[in-house]
Design an enzyme around this catalytic site. Structure first.
Site, PDB file in Angstrom:
ATOM      1  N   ASP A  76       1.150  -8.712  50.052  1.00 47.03           N
ATOM      2  CA  ASP A  76       0.778  -9.748  49.097  1.00 47.03           C
ATOM      3  C   ASP A  76       1.408  -9.422  47.744  1.00 47.03           C
ATOM      4  OD1 ASP A  76      -0.849  -7.564  48.553  1.00 47.03           O
ATOM      5  OD2 ASP A  76      -2.707  -8.711  48.396  1.00 47.03           O
ATOM      6  N   TYR A  78       2.200  -8.393  43.827  1.00 42.33           N
ATOM      7  CA  TYR A  78       1.683  -7.334  42.956  1.00 42.33           C
ATOM      8  C   TYR A  78       0.492  -7.889  42.172  1.00 42.33           C
ATOM      9  CZ  TYR A  78       6.172  -5.012  43.859  1.00 42.33           C
ATOM     10  OH  TYR A  78       7.253  -4.415  44.457  1.00 42.33           O
ATOM     11  N   PHE A  89       8.023  -7.759  47.527  1.00 43.10           N
ATOM     12  CA  PHE A  89       8.530  -6.522  46.933  1.00 43.10           C
ATOM     13  C   PHE A  89       9.254  -6.735  45.604  1.00 43.10           C
ATOM     14  CE2 PHE A  89       8.262  -5.201  51.464  1.00 43.10           C
ATOM     15  CZ  PHE A  89       7.432  -4.094  51.311  1.00 43.10           C
ATOM     16  N   HIS A 198       6.114   2.205  56.211  1.00 42.97           N
ATOM     17  CA  HIS A 198       6.071   1.538  54.912  1.00 42.97           C
ATOM     18  C   HIS A 198       6.750   2.409  53.861  1.00 42.97           C
ATOM     19  CE1 HIS A 198       4.508  -0.481  51.338  1.00 42.97           C
ATOM     20  NE2 HIS A 198       4.265  -1.515  52.128  1.00 42.97           N
TER      21      HIS A 198
END
Length: 234
Positions: A76, A78, A89, A198
């Site tokens: 989701d 920031y 990102f 990740h």
């Protein structure tokens, strides 16, 4: 057209664009309106929702379905005001780069032989056909994951499935468990699926660095006779 001040308004403007993404069930069965109304209800209750309404559908607007040649999935936006602008990102804040993005860009710089970029704005990737899509298109300030259960995930699943079914050859870069779960939606006979841990520094396995997703994706695209992505951010 003026900037919308609600997510419902942003949805109406996106509909007016006649984007090919609008053929997804999410946009035809009422789901989009239900999610937009739920998000706007949180805003009306006093929650600060991010990003700005006009940026909520940025990933789909910047990368139409017929242009997709790579996919990167995030969770989701920031949750700090001013940081997110609708691309997974991607970062436009004024502070130092978020830790995960810093790891991503360090890997990219190492693979491409370029200097690590100062900017975290990934818009150049999106404009080249890299779909930067989050599992939730909105979040609340200071509350990461706050909108993961509002219904946005149906859009993510349908977008991935549509790319798999409708595009001839796409590189899917799936980082972290939630993104990797969507590998099941991709036809491995037509597309490249690159899975890795990740990029967060909190990932104890540290299995993102050294996975070389950018070079591997470009090598595969070249094998298919397609233009590689210029991952460098000058």
């Amino acid at each position: 057209m003026p900037e919308p001040d609600t997510v419902a308004g942003a949805l109406a403007r996106f509909r007016a664009s006649a984007s090919p993404w609008l053929a997804l069930p999410f946009f035809t069965d009422g789901s989009a309106e239900r999610v937009a109304d739920a998000v706007d209800a949180r805003r009306a209750a006093g929650a600060r929702v991010l990003p700005a309404p006009g940026q909520v559908f940025a990933a789909l607007a910047l990368t139409p379905l017929p242009a997709v040649r790579a996919v990167i999935l995030g969770q989701d936006p920031y949750p700090t005001p001013g940081d997110a602008h609708g691309l997974a990102f991607s970062y436009v804040g004024g502070r130092r780069l978020p830790a995960s993005l810093k790891v991503i860009l360090a890997e990219m710089a190492e693979e491409t032989g370029s200097a690590p970029p100062v900017s975290g704005d990934l818009t150049p990737w999106a404009r080249q056909g890299v779909l930067l899509l989050n599992a939730a298109l909105t979040v609340e300030a200071g509350k990461a994951g706050a909108h993961l259960k509002l219904g946005w995930s149906a859009l993510t699943d349908q977008a991935v499935a549509a790319v798999s079914a409708g595009r001839p050859a796409v590189a899917f870069l799936l980082w972290g468990a939630p993104a990797r779960q969507r590998a099941a939606l991709v036809d491995p006979g037509r597309h490249l699926v690159l899975e890795a841990g990740h990029p967060s520094p909190l990932n104890r396995r540290a299995d993102f660095r050294g996975s070389r997703p950018f070079g591997r994706a470009n090598a595969w695209l070249r094998e298919k006779g397609l233009e590689p992505v210029d991952w460098r951010l000058a």
